[in-house]
Every structure is written in C-alpha cells, then in structure tokens.
Design a protein around this motif. Structure first.
Motif, short mmCIF file in Angstrom:
data_model
loop_
_atom_site.label_atom_id
_atom_site.label_comp_id
_atom_site.label_asym_id
_atom_site.label_seq_id
_atom_site.Cartn_x
_atom_site.Cartn_y
_atom_site.Cartn_z
N PHE A 3 58.73 -42.14 -0.40
CA PHE A 3 57.88 -43.32 -0.48
C PHE A 3 56.46 -42.98 -0.05
O PHE A 3 56.24 -42.26 0.93
N LEU A 4 55.49 -43.51 -0.80
CA LEU A 4 54.07 -43.34 -0.48
C LEU A 4 53.48 -44.71 -0.19
O LEU A 4 52.61 -45.20 -0.93
N GLY A 5 53.99 -45.35 0.85
CA GLY A 5 53.51 -46.68 1.20
C GLY A 5 53.73 -47.64 0.04
O GLY A 5 54.68 -47.51 -0.72
N PRO A 6 52.81 -48.61 -0.15
CA PRO A 6 52.96 -49.56 -1.26
C PRO A 6 52.50 -49.00 -2.60
O PRO A 6 52.57 -49.68 -3.61
N ILE A 7 52.06 -47.74 -2.61
CA ILE A 7 51.48 -47.15 -3.82
C ILE A 7 52.55 -46.71 -4.81
O ILE A 7 52.50 -47.04 -6.00
N ALA A 8 53.52 -45.93 -4.34
CA ALA A 8 54.49 -45.34 -5.27
C ALA A 8 55.77 -44.96 -4.54
O ALA A 8 55.79 -44.78 -3.32
N SER A 9 56.83 -44.82 -5.33
CA SER A 9 58.12 -44.36 -4.79
C SER A 9 58.90 -43.66 -5.90
O SER A 9 58.67 -43.91 -7.09
N LEU A 10 59.80 -42.79 -5.49
CA LEU A 10 60.70 -42.12 -6.43
C LEU A 10 62.06 -42.05 -5.76
O LEU A 10 62.21 -41.39 -4.71
N THR A 11 63.05 -42.73 -6.32
CA THR A 11 64.38 -42.74 -5.73
C THR A 11 65.44 -42.40 -6.77
O THR A 11 65.20 -42.48 -7.98
N PHE A 12 66.60 -42.03 -6.26
CA PHE A 12 67.75 -41.69 -7.11
C PHE A 12 68.96 -42.42 -6.55
O PHE A 12 69.10 -42.56 -5.33
N ASN A 13 69.84 -42.88 -7.43
CA ASN A 13 71.00 -43.59 -6.93
C ASN A 13 72.24 -43.31 -7.79
O ASN A 13 72.15 -42.77 -8.89
N GLY A 14 73.39 -43.69 -7.21
CA GLY A 14 74.66 -43.50 -7.89
C GLY A 14 75.79 -43.79 -6.92
O GLY A 14 75.56 -44.16 -5.77
N PRO A 15 77.04 -43.63 -7.35
CA PRO A 15 78.19 -43.95 -6.51
C PRO A 15 78.46 -42.87 -5.47
O PRO A 15 78.06 -41.72 -5.62
N TYR A 16 79.18 -43.27 -4.42
CA TYR A 16 79.58 -42.32 -3.39
C TYR A 16 80.98 -42.67 -2.90
O TYR A 16 81.47 -43.79 -3.07
N THR A 17 81.61 -41.70 -2.26
CA THR A 17 82.91 -41.90 -1.64
C THR A 17 83.02 -40.97 -0.45
O THR A 17 82.43 -39.89 -0.45
N MET A 18 83.72 -41.41 0.59
CA MET A 18 83.84 -40.60 1.79
C MET A 18 85.30 -40.35 2.11
O MET A 18 86.12 -41.27 2.09
N ALA A 19 85.63 -39.08 2.41
CA ALA A 19 86.97 -38.69 2.83
C ALA A 19 86.82 -37.76 4.03
O ALA A 19 86.24 -36.68 3.91
N GLY A 20 87.31 -38.19 5.17
CA GLY A 20 87.14 -37.40 6.38
C GLY A 20 85.67 -37.27 6.74
O GLY A 20 84.96 -38.28 6.88
N ARG A 21 85.19 -36.06 6.89
CA ARG A 21 83.78 -35.81 7.24
C ARG A 21 82.87 -35.76 6.01
O ARG A 21 81.66 -35.75 6.15
N GLN A 22 83.45 -35.67 4.82
CA GLN A 22 82.66 -35.41 3.62
C GLN A 22 82.38 -36.67 2.81
O GLN A 22 83.31 -37.38 2.41
N LEU A 23 81.10 -36.91 2.58
CA LEU A 23 80.67 -37.99 1.69
C LEU A 23 80.12 -37.36 0.43
O LEU A 23 79.10 -36.67 0.46
N SER A 24 80.82 -37.57 -0.68
CA SER A 24 80.40 -37.02 -1.97
C SER A 24 79.70 -38.11 -2.77
O SER A 24 80.04 -39.29 -2.66
N PHE A 25 78.72 -37.72 -3.57
CA PHE A 25 77.98 -38.70 -4.36
C PHE A 25 77.56 -38.11 -5.69
O PHE A 25 77.58 -36.89 -5.87
N ASP A 26 77.19 -38.99 -6.61
CA ASP A 26 76.79 -38.56 -7.94
C ASP A 26 75.49 -39.26 -8.31
O ASP A 26 75.43 -40.50 -8.28
N VAL A 27 74.46 -38.50 -8.63
CA VAL A 27 73.16 -39.08 -8.99
C VAL A 27 73.20 -39.48 -10.47
O VAL A 27 73.35 -38.63 -11.34
N ARG A 28 73.05 -40.79 -10.73
CA ARG A 28 73.17 -41.27 -12.11
C ARG A 28 71.93 -41.98 -12.62
O ARG A 28 71.83 -42.22 -13.82
N SER A 29 71.00 -42.32 -11.74
CA SER A 29 69.78 -42.99 -12.18
C SER A 29 68.59 -42.48 -11.37
O SER A 29 68.72 -42.13 -10.19
N MET A 30 67.43 -42.45 -12.02
CA MET A 30 66.16 -42.15 -11.35
C MET A 30 65.30 -43.40 -11.43
O MET A 30 65.21 -44.03 -12.49
N ASN A 31 64.68 -43.77 -10.32
CA ASN A 31 63.90 -45.00 -10.25
C ASN A 31 62.47 -44.70 -9.82
O ASN A 31 62.24 -44.10 -8.76
#
Length: 231
Positions: free
Chosen positions: A130-158
């Motif tokens: 994030f660059l304050g109110p000027i700009a941002s670049l984020t990525f999102n997708g589903p995740y799942t956690m088993a024990g200590r490990q949280l796995s995720f999949d990047v499916r969108s860029m925002n």
C-alpha cells in the motif's frame, strides 16, 4: 514489507499479553513458550530497530525450535477485523546462517506497508502493498490450514489507484483447494507457523525465509491506505 521506524501504536493495544501469561497458556499444552523470545519480537515490531536484526532472527528460530502447539493460532490469525502488517523478514540464507550460529545481517525491517488478512467465513486471504491513499497492489485467493501449515492459492490480482479498483483473474475455473490433485496441493505456496497470538505472527515461507507480522490498528490502516481496500 518493512519499516525503518514505527510507533508503538502499531501493536494492537487490546491484544497484548504479558510473557508470563503466554508461557502459562503454552504450558497447558505441555510445551512452555520461550517468553524472552516473544518479548524481544514484540519490542522489535513496536519500535523497529530497538532490537537488532540478528536478535530478531534468533528469537524467531527459538520459537521454531520450541515446536509449540498450533491449536490456538488460527483463531488469532482469523480474528475479527484482524489485519497483519509485515514488519521483519530474514531470507533463507540468513536463516541458515542463524541456524549455524554464523554471522549475518539477520534480516531487514520491511520499508513499505505490506498487509495481509484472512476471512474465516469465506476462507479467502488477501495480501499486498500500500502507498497510502495513492495506490495499492494486492493478491487474493482461498486458503486452508492443517496443523502448523496454512496453504493458499493466488487467483486474483487487484490494482488500486486512488478511489478506483480493478481485479484481474489469474486463474479461471479454479477448483476448491480440497478438490485439487495431491500434486497441485503440494505445490501451493504456504506459511509454516512457529507462533501466533493477538499481537504477532511468526512464520516460515515456502522459500525458507522467516518473517514477523504485527496486528495493525484502525488509525494506522487509515493513514496507510489499507482501510480503503480491506473493508
């Protein structure tokens, strides 16, 4: 994403617990948390630079070696309105040097706001810069956690520019994580957690590096531009 300086307010004020309380909570699972390591990391994220980088890395490695029970961690990570700012990172070479007690820089305090969040209802994560109110670049997708490990999949860029937002699909017709073939599931990026509470998260990434995040405050999110994106 790190910062060379940051006020103590970035540590969530309502979630602080004394090292003694942390130790007692962990002891109930049969393993005592190293209170000194936790305290060093919390001081380091509250005032970046107050704890030297090699000492930050040493504290993270101590938490990994403690092999604490991960049972309560997901509740902290997914806490209501929890946003986690990346504060300190050590790459795989620095981690290896730390494990071998060899000299190294220890890591860096990330220079720009980088924040992630996890939605317990939709099981969707979002992570970006994030660059304050000027700009941002984020990525999102589903995740799942088993024990200590949280796995995720990047499916969108925002992409954010001022008040405008654009979302670009990176994977179309992607299957739910629990329906992926084993080979694809094992190839997902992940965090392997060493510790999490209401103030900080410590985790290792797939590349072998270690990092510390701290929970943000509403005031900081407004100033950093995070509140405009993470509703």
């Amino acid at each position: 994403m790190l910062a060379s300086s940051r006020p103590p307010a970035l540590v969530h004020p309502g979630a602080r617990r004394s090292p003694a309380v942390v130790v007692r909570a962990a002891a109930s699972t049969g393993t005592a948390a190293p209170a000194a390591a936790i305290d060093a990391l919390k001081r380091g994220v509250a005032q970046p630079g107050s704890v030297p980088a090699p000492a930050m890395l040493s504290a993270m490695l101590e938490l990994e070696r403690a092999k604490l029970s991960p049972e309560p961690w997901l509740a902290s990570i997914e806490a209501p309105r929890a946003r986690w700012r990346l504060i300190f990172t050590a790459d795989s070479k620095q981690v290896q040097a730390g494990q071998k007690k060899q000299p190294s820089k220890g890591g860096i305090f990330f220079p720009i706001p980088a924040v992630q969040k996890f939605d317990p209802v939709t099981k969707d994560f979002e992570n970006g810069v994030f660059l304050g109110p000027i700009a941002s670049l984020t990525f999102n997708g589903p995740y799942t956690m088993a024990g200590r490990q949280l796995s995720f999949d990047v499916r969108s860029m925002n992409i954010g520019l001022g008040p405008w937002r654009w979302s670009i699909a990176l994977k179309k017709d992607a299957k739910p994580l629990d329906q992926l073939p084993d080979s694809e599931r094992k190839a997902l990026p992940f965090f392997l957690y060493a510790y999490a509470d209401g103030d900080i998260i410590v985790a290792r990434g797939r590349s072998g590096g270690l990092a510390v995040w701290t929970r943000t405050t509403a005031e900081w999110e407004m100033n950093a531009g995070v509140a405009q994106v993470y509703k």
